[in-house]
Design a protein around this motif. Structure first.
Motif, PDB file in Angstrom:
ATOM      1  N   ILE A 190       0.834  -1.199   0.000  1.00 47.86           N
ATOM      2  CA  ILE A 190       0.000   0.000   0.000  1.00 47.86           C
ATOM      3  C   ILE A 190       0.871   1.253   0.000  1.00 47.86           C
ATOM      4  O   ILE A 190       0.580   2.231  -0.704  1.00 47.86           O
ATOM      5  N   ALA A 191       1.950   1.210   0.742  1.00 50.16           N
ATOM      6  CA  ALA A 191       2.864   2.356   0.720  1.00 50.16           C
ATOM      7  C   ALA A 191       3.464   2.531  -0.670  1.00 50.16           C
ATOM      8  O   ALA A 191       3.526   3.650  -1.205  1.00 50.16           O
ATOM      9  N   TRP A 193       2.245   1.632  -3.446  1.00 51.73           N
ATOM     10  CA  TRP A 193       1.158   2.075  -4.329  1.00 51.73           C
ATOM     11  C   TRP A 193       1.040   3.600  -4.280  1.00 51.73           C
ATOM     12  O   TRP A 193       1.054   4.280  -5.310  1.00 51.73           O
ATOM     13  N   ALA A 194       0.983   4.146  -3.089  1.00 49.87           N
ATOM     14  CA  ALA A 194       0.891   5.604  -2.961  1.00 49.87           C
ATOM     15  C   ALA A 194       2.139   6.275  -3.526  1.00 49.87           C
ATOM     16  O   ALA A 194       2.064   7.305  -4.211  1.00 49.87           O
ATOM     17  N   GLN A 195       3.289   5.697  -3.251  1.00 57.38           N
ATOM     18  CA  GLN A 195       4.534   6.310  -3.703  1.00 57.38           C
ATOM     19  C   GLN A 195       4.646   6.282  -5.224  1.00 57.38           C
ATOM     20  O   GLN A 195       5.154   7.222  -5.849  1.00 57.38           O
ATOM     21  N   TYR A 197       2.240   6.609  -7.288  1.00 52.78           N
ATOM     22  CA  TYR A 197       1.451   7.711  -7.814  1.00 52.78           C
ATOM     23  C   TYR A 197       2.086   9.053  -7.485  1.00 52.78           C
ATOM     24  O   TYR A 197       1.825  10.043  -8.170  1.00 52.78           O
ATOM     25  N   LEU A 199       5.363   9.526  -7.759  1.00 48.20           N
ATOM     26  CA  LEU A 199       6.306   9.646  -8.865  1.00 48.20           C
ATOM     27  C   LEU A 199       5.597  10.046 -10.146  1.00 48.20           C
ATOM     28  O   LEU A 199       6.008  10.967 -10.859  1.00 48.20           O
ATOM     29  N   HIS A 221      14.306   3.230 -12.380  1.00 48.86           N
ATOM     30  CA  HIS A 221      15.088   2.950 -11.171  1.00 48.86           C
ATOM     31  C   HIS A 221      14.214   3.083  -9.915  1.00 48.86           C
ATOM     32  O   HIS A 221      14.250   2.224  -9.028  1.00 48.86           O
ATOM     33  N   ALA A 222      13.418   4.132  -9.877  1.00 49.04           N
ATOM     34  CA  ALA A 222      12.568   4.326  -8.698  1.00 49.04           C
ATOM     35  C   ALA A 222      11.615   3.150  -8.520  1.00 49.04           C
ATOM     36  O   ALA A 222      11.397   2.665  -7.399  1.00 49.04           O
ATOM     37  N   GLN A 225      13.295   0.263  -7.088  1.00 55.96           N
ATOM     38  CA  GLN A 225      13.449   0.390  -5.642  1.00 55.96           C
ATOM     39  C   GLN A 225      12.137   0.095  -4.924  1.00 55.96           C
ATOM     40  O   GLN A 225      12.125  -0.506  -3.841  1.00 55.96           O
ATOM     41  N   LEU A 226      11.032   0.523  -5.548  1.00 55.48           N
ATOM     42  CA  LEU A 226       9.730   0.218  -4.949  1.00 55.48           C
ATOM     43  C   LEU A 226       9.515  -1.290  -4.905  1.00 55.48           C
ATOM     44  O   LEU A 226       9.022  -1.833  -3.903  1.00 55.48           O
TER      45      LEU A 226
ATOM     46  N   ALA B 194       9.354  12.917  -4.299  1.00 55.31           N
ATOM     47  CA  ALA B 194       8.112  12.647  -5.032  1.00 55.31           C
ATOM     48  C   ALA B 194       7.261  11.622  -4.288  1.00 55.31           C
ATOM     49  O   ALA B 194       6.039  11.749  -4.206  1.00 55.31           O
ATOM     50  N   GLN B 195       7.907  10.616  -3.743  1.00 57.60           N
ATOM     51  CA  GLN B 195       7.145   9.561  -3.079  1.00 57.60           C
ATOM     52  C   GLN B 195       6.479  10.071  -1.808  1.00 57.60           C
ATOM     53  O   GLN B 195       5.369   9.670  -1.469  1.00 57.60           O
ATOM     54  N   PHE B 202      -2.292  10.939  -1.197  1.00 56.21           N
ATOM     55  CA  PHE B 202      -3.302   9.899  -1.035  1.00 56.21           C
ATOM     56  C   PHE B 202      -4.095  10.103   0.239  1.00 56.21           C
ATOM     57  O   PHE B 202      -5.298   9.852   0.277  1.00 56.21           O
ATOM     58  N   PHE B 218       1.121   4.523  10.021  1.00 58.31           N
ATOM     59  CA  PHE B 218       1.458   4.115   8.662  1.00 58.31           C
ATOM     60  C   PHE B 218       2.419   5.115   8.026  1.00 58.31           C
ATOM     61  O   PHE B 218       3.446   4.738   7.448  1.00 58.31           O
TER      62      PHE B 218
END
Lengths: 245, 245
Positions: A190-191, A193-195, A197, A199, A221-222, A225-226, B194-195, B202, B218
């Motif tokens: 979930i984290a 997922w938010a991150q 968006y 980017l 690259h980002a 890392q995700l 960005a993240q 969100f 969270f």
DNA sequence: CAAAAAAGAGAGCACTGCTCTTGCAATAGA
DNA sequence: TCTATTGCAAGAGCAGTGCTCTCTTTTTTG
């Protein structure tokens, strides 16, 4: 009942209604792409359709309802992009599939910035999306969950760290969204997922202007890392490989 | 040029102009907080100020210019929040300061959602922010850069991984924004930046509704992971500690 | 003190979302 | 098949918007 097929059950009138509704949405989407949501005008749509403005209210009770329809379509479009990317990389490993799906979402967003703004920008003024949008909105998330589900049936997936005080919440989220995945993974997903968006949003909304130039590589690259963050670790993926003991 | 003092140089008229300009912005900010940017109406602001609408055009050439002024103010407000948090944690380690600043930005966003939407939501229709906003917009980023700069003068900071094909871009970004930081760190920092706004967005825009409940914890955990990603590593911070060899 | 600049008032234009009434055409029931 | 009902589009109209223009009053400046 008289005509046979199941797709067009009713008479000519019902068929016409479907067509007109689609034409309205199509024209509205054109305006949306051209000028953005705030300049989307019912009257202009009606004008371009060669019809009087009040006629549109037979199809959409208000401008907000038209927007809602466009929002659902947008969610479905990006969801479909994600699903297609997943299916096209069905043979690849989970991590490559993850990357492909992220890339697909990004590409959709860059191709349809105003529609992206509709679903992930600031909610249109005083407007709160109705519950109707929920299933469409969930599609991308489901794709990610599916990828991690697959990964967990194979190898090469690590449990992300999870602080003790977040465990109850992680277990609740896991129970709600993916009972077959470990809570650590769900929380990290979930984290991520938010991150993701974050980017994409920065790129689409121009926050990366004059900052990031080589956006393709940067994004790749980002996202890698995700992937790492949710536990999608290659056997040897660099110096920071997660090593759950 | 002629009169000496720098704070109140001109006569009563100039002073009045400053006050009226401030009053307009204040009233506009009130409307913004109440109904959002799209419902912000020059006429309504004028009405509440007991003045005729055309009078406002003596102060702001257009509605977009008013919005631009509000955007700059918003950037400055969130930038100031970040700087205050940094200064209040001057004695803490870089990682704690990082966390505090992230938390401050988040709190500001949650307290001023519509202003947050103004600067990090979808850009208002067909509107592109003028260059005037750039310095104000950069303040938060500068705070993060400063934290990493401090960290690099001490210990406990690792070099994030950086794929070879991204190195040129990372070096360019480092040269542009923080020549004294390693390119690895700058690239990771921009991604984390960005993240972070993905996480905050969100939450502010309701995407976490029915998904994340215990948002404080969270967010704290996610931000801790972000810190990890930019190299702000505690000596012992869990199984996935970065170990650049 | 007179000329110039700044500010507000008011009317007006073109546009918006939305409502209501009116006439016409397609459908459905007898 | 004839008729009553329903669905649809047209048009006028209301209240609101951003913005421009002209006119009068007030303040500053040479």
């Amino acid at each position: 009942m008289s005509t046979a097929a199941s797709s067009t059950p009713k008479g000519a009138r019902a068929r016409a209604r479907i067509e007109v509704t689609a034409a309205i949405k199509e024209q509205a989407r054109r305006q949306l792409a051209a000028d953005g949501a705030a300049k989307l005008s019912l009257r202009a749509v009606a004008r371009d359709l060669g019809v009087v403005s009040s006629a549109l209210y037979r199809y959409f009770p208000s401008r907000d309802d038209l927007l809602t329809a466009l929002i659902i379509d947008a969610y479905n479009a990006v969801g479909e992009s994600a699903e297609t990317a997943r299916d096209e990389h069905a043979d690849a490993g989970p991590r490559d599939r993850w990357t492909a799906v992220c890339e697909a979402v990004r590409q959709w967003a860059l191709t349809h910035p105003h529609e992206y703004a509709l679903i992930h920008g600031s909610p249109v003024p005083g407007y709160t999306a109705p519950e109707t949008t929920i299933p469409a909105a969930a599609r991308v998330g489901q794709v990610f969950i599916g990828i991690l589900r697959d990964a967990h049936q194979g190898l090469g997936v690590a449990k992300p760290p999870l602080p003790a005080d977040l465990r109850p919440e992680a277990e609740r989220m896991a129970a709600d969204f993916a009972p077959d995945l470990p809570p650590e993974t769900v929380a990290a997903l979930i984290a991520a997922w938010a991150q993701l968006y974050g980017l994409i949003g920065f790129e689409v909304f121009g926050q990366f202007n004059r900052v990031v130039e080589d956006r393709d590589r940067f994004f790749r690259h980002a996202v890698s890392q995700l992937a790492h963050g949710v536990g999608l670790v290659y056997p040897q993926t660099g110096p920071t490989a997660a090593a759950p003991r």
